[in-house]
Design a protein around this motif. Structure first.
Motif, PDB file in Angstrom:
ATOM      1  N   ILE A  11      61.157 113.808  25.920  1.00  0.00           N
ATOM      2  CA  ILE A  11      60.536 112.727  25.932  1.00  0.00           C
ATOM      3  C   ILE A  11      60.992 111.726  24.472  1.00  0.00           C
ATOM      4  O   ILE A  11      61.041 110.462  24.781  1.00  0.00           O
ATOM      5  CB  ILE A  11      58.754 112.783  25.937  1.00  0.00           C
ATOM      6  CG1 ILE A  11      58.557 113.451  27.071  1.00  0.00           C
ATOM      7  CG2 ILE A  11      58.205 111.620  25.360  1.00  0.00           C
ATOM      8  CD1 ILE A  11      56.994 113.872  27.259  1.00  0.00           C
ATOM      9  N   LEU A  12      60.961 112.409  23.476  1.00  0.00           N
ATOM     10  CA  LEU A  12      61.513 111.709  22.463  1.00  0.00           C
ATOM     11  C   LEU A  12      63.019 111.249  22.286  1.00  0.00           C
ATOM     12  O   LEU A  12      63.148 110.153  22.155  1.00  0.00           O
ATOM     13  CB  LEU A  12      61.259 112.578  21.105  1.00  0.00           C
ATOM     14  CG  LEU A  12      61.892 111.861  19.613  1.00  0.00           C
ATOM     15  CD1 LEU A  12      60.998 110.815  19.411  1.00  0.00           C
ATOM     16  CD2 LEU A  12      61.784 113.200  18.620  1.00  0.00           C
ATOM     17  N   SER A  15      62.866 108.073  24.884  1.00  0.00           N
ATOM     18  CA  SER A  15      62.140 107.285  24.013  1.00  0.00           C
ATOM     19  C   SER A  15      63.476 106.619  23.105  1.00  0.00           C
ATOM     20  O   SER A  15      63.275 105.088  23.332  1.00  0.00           O
ATOM     21  CB  SER A  15      61.085 107.434  23.540  1.00  0.00           C
ATOM     22  OG  SER A  15      59.916 107.931  24.216  1.00  0.00           O
ATOM     23  N   ILE A  16      64.213 107.247  22.428  1.00  0.00           N
ATOM     24  CA  ILE A  16      65.072 106.635  21.615  1.00  0.00           C
ATOM     25  C   ILE A  16      66.156 105.865  22.428  1.00  0.00           C
ATOM     26  O   ILE A  16      66.328 104.716  21.906  1.00  0.00           O
ATOM     27  CB  ILE A  16      65.674 107.760  20.529  1.00  0.00           C
ATOM     28  CG1 ILE A  16      64.619 108.121  19.618  1.00  0.00           C
ATOM     29  CG2 ILE A  16      66.982 107.229  19.969  1.00  0.00           C
ATOM     30  CD1 ILE A  16      65.006 109.704  18.661  1.00  0.00           C
ATOM     31  N   ILE A  18      65.763 104.264  25.281  1.00  0.00           N
ATOM     32  CA  ILE A  18      65.367 103.412  25.807  1.00  0.00           C
ATOM     33  C   ILE A  18      65.146 102.204  24.751  1.00  0.00           C
ATOM     34  O   ILE A  18      65.392 101.005  24.950  1.00  0.00           O
ATOM     35  CB  ILE A  18      63.842 103.568  26.625  1.00  0.00           C
ATOM     36  CG1 ILE A  18      64.292 104.402  27.895  1.00  0.00           C
ATOM     37  CG2 ILE A  18      63.273 102.408  27.042  1.00  0.00           C
ATOM     38  CD1 ILE A  18      62.866 105.101  28.401  1.00  0.00           C
ATOM     39  N   VAL A  19      64.690 102.608  23.715  1.00  0.00           N
ATOM     40  CA  VAL A  19      64.494 101.615  22.618  1.00  0.00           C
ATOM     41  C   VAL A  19      65.656 101.007  22.173  1.00  0.00           C
ATOM     42  O   VAL A  19      66.045  99.861  22.219  1.00  0.00           O
ATOM     43  CB  VAL A  19      63.695 102.269  21.416  1.00  0.00           C
ATOM     44  CG1 VAL A  19      63.998 101.390  20.119  1.00  0.00           C
ATOM     45  CG2 VAL A  19      62.387 102.473  21.679  1.00  0.00           C
ATOM     46  N   LEU A  41      58.440  97.307  22.084  1.00  0.00           N
ATOM     47  CA  LEU A  41      58.955  98.489  22.077  1.00  0.00           C
ATOM     48  C   LEU A  41      57.972  99.369  22.996  1.00  0.00           C
ATOM     49  O   LEU A  41      56.663  99.308  22.753  1.00  0.00           O
ATOM     50  CB  LEU A  41      59.053  99.285  20.840  1.00  0.00           C
ATOM     51  CG  LEU A  41      59.659  98.640  19.633  1.00  0.00           C
ATOM     52  CD1 LEU A  41      59.681  99.646  18.284  1.00  0.00           C
ATOM     53  CD2 LEU A  41      61.300  98.433  20.139  1.00  0.00           C
ATOM     54  N   PHE A  42      58.480  99.816  23.989  1.00  0.00           N
ATOM     55  CA  PHE A  42      57.663 100.110  25.116  1.00  0.00           C
ATOM     56  C   PHE A  42      57.086  99.181  25.990  1.00  0.00           C
ATOM     57  O   PHE A  42      57.784  98.488  26.438  1.00  0.00           O
ATOM     58  CB  PHE A  42      56.571 101.458  24.434  1.00  0.00           C
ATOM     59  CG  PHE A  42      57.309 102.561  23.723  1.00  0.00           C
ATOM     60  CD1 PHE A  42      57.959 103.490  24.218  1.00  0.00           C
ATOM     61  CD2 PHE A  42      57.042 102.362  22.255  1.00  0.00           C
ATOM     62  CE1 PHE A  42      58.611 104.531  23.505  1.00  0.00           C
ATOM     63  CE2 PHE A  42      57.658 103.415  21.549  1.00  0.00           C
ATOM     64  CZ  PHE A  42      58.342 104.408  22.212  1.00  0.00           C
TER      65      PHE A  42
END
Length: 53
Positions: A11-12, A15-16, A18-19, A41-42
Motif C-alpha cells: 500500500i505504501l 501510494s508513493i 501514485i503521488v 494528494l490522494f
C-alpha cells in the motif's frame, strides 16, 4: 504478522508511485503555463481534504 507488514509495504509503495505520477502531471502543466487550481494528494473524498496545495 508478516503478511500484515507486506500488505502495508504494498500500500505504501503504490501510494508513493501514485503521488509521483500525479506530481508529474502537475509539473508538466505548470511547465506549459497551464493554471492549476488544485492539487490533491490522494483524493477529495466527501469533502475531506487530506493534503491540498
Amino acid at each position: 504478522m508478516g503478511v500484515l507488514i507486506m500488505v502495508g509495504q504494498v500500500i505504501l509503495g503504490l501510494s508513493i508511485l501514485i503521488v509521483l505520477h500525479e506530481l508529474g502531471h502537475f509539473l508538466a502543466a505548470r511547465a506549459f503555463g497551464i493554471k492549476v487550481e488544485k492539487f490533491y494528494l490522494f483524493f477529495d473524498a466527501w469533502g475531506v481534504k487530506l493534503f491540498k496545495f
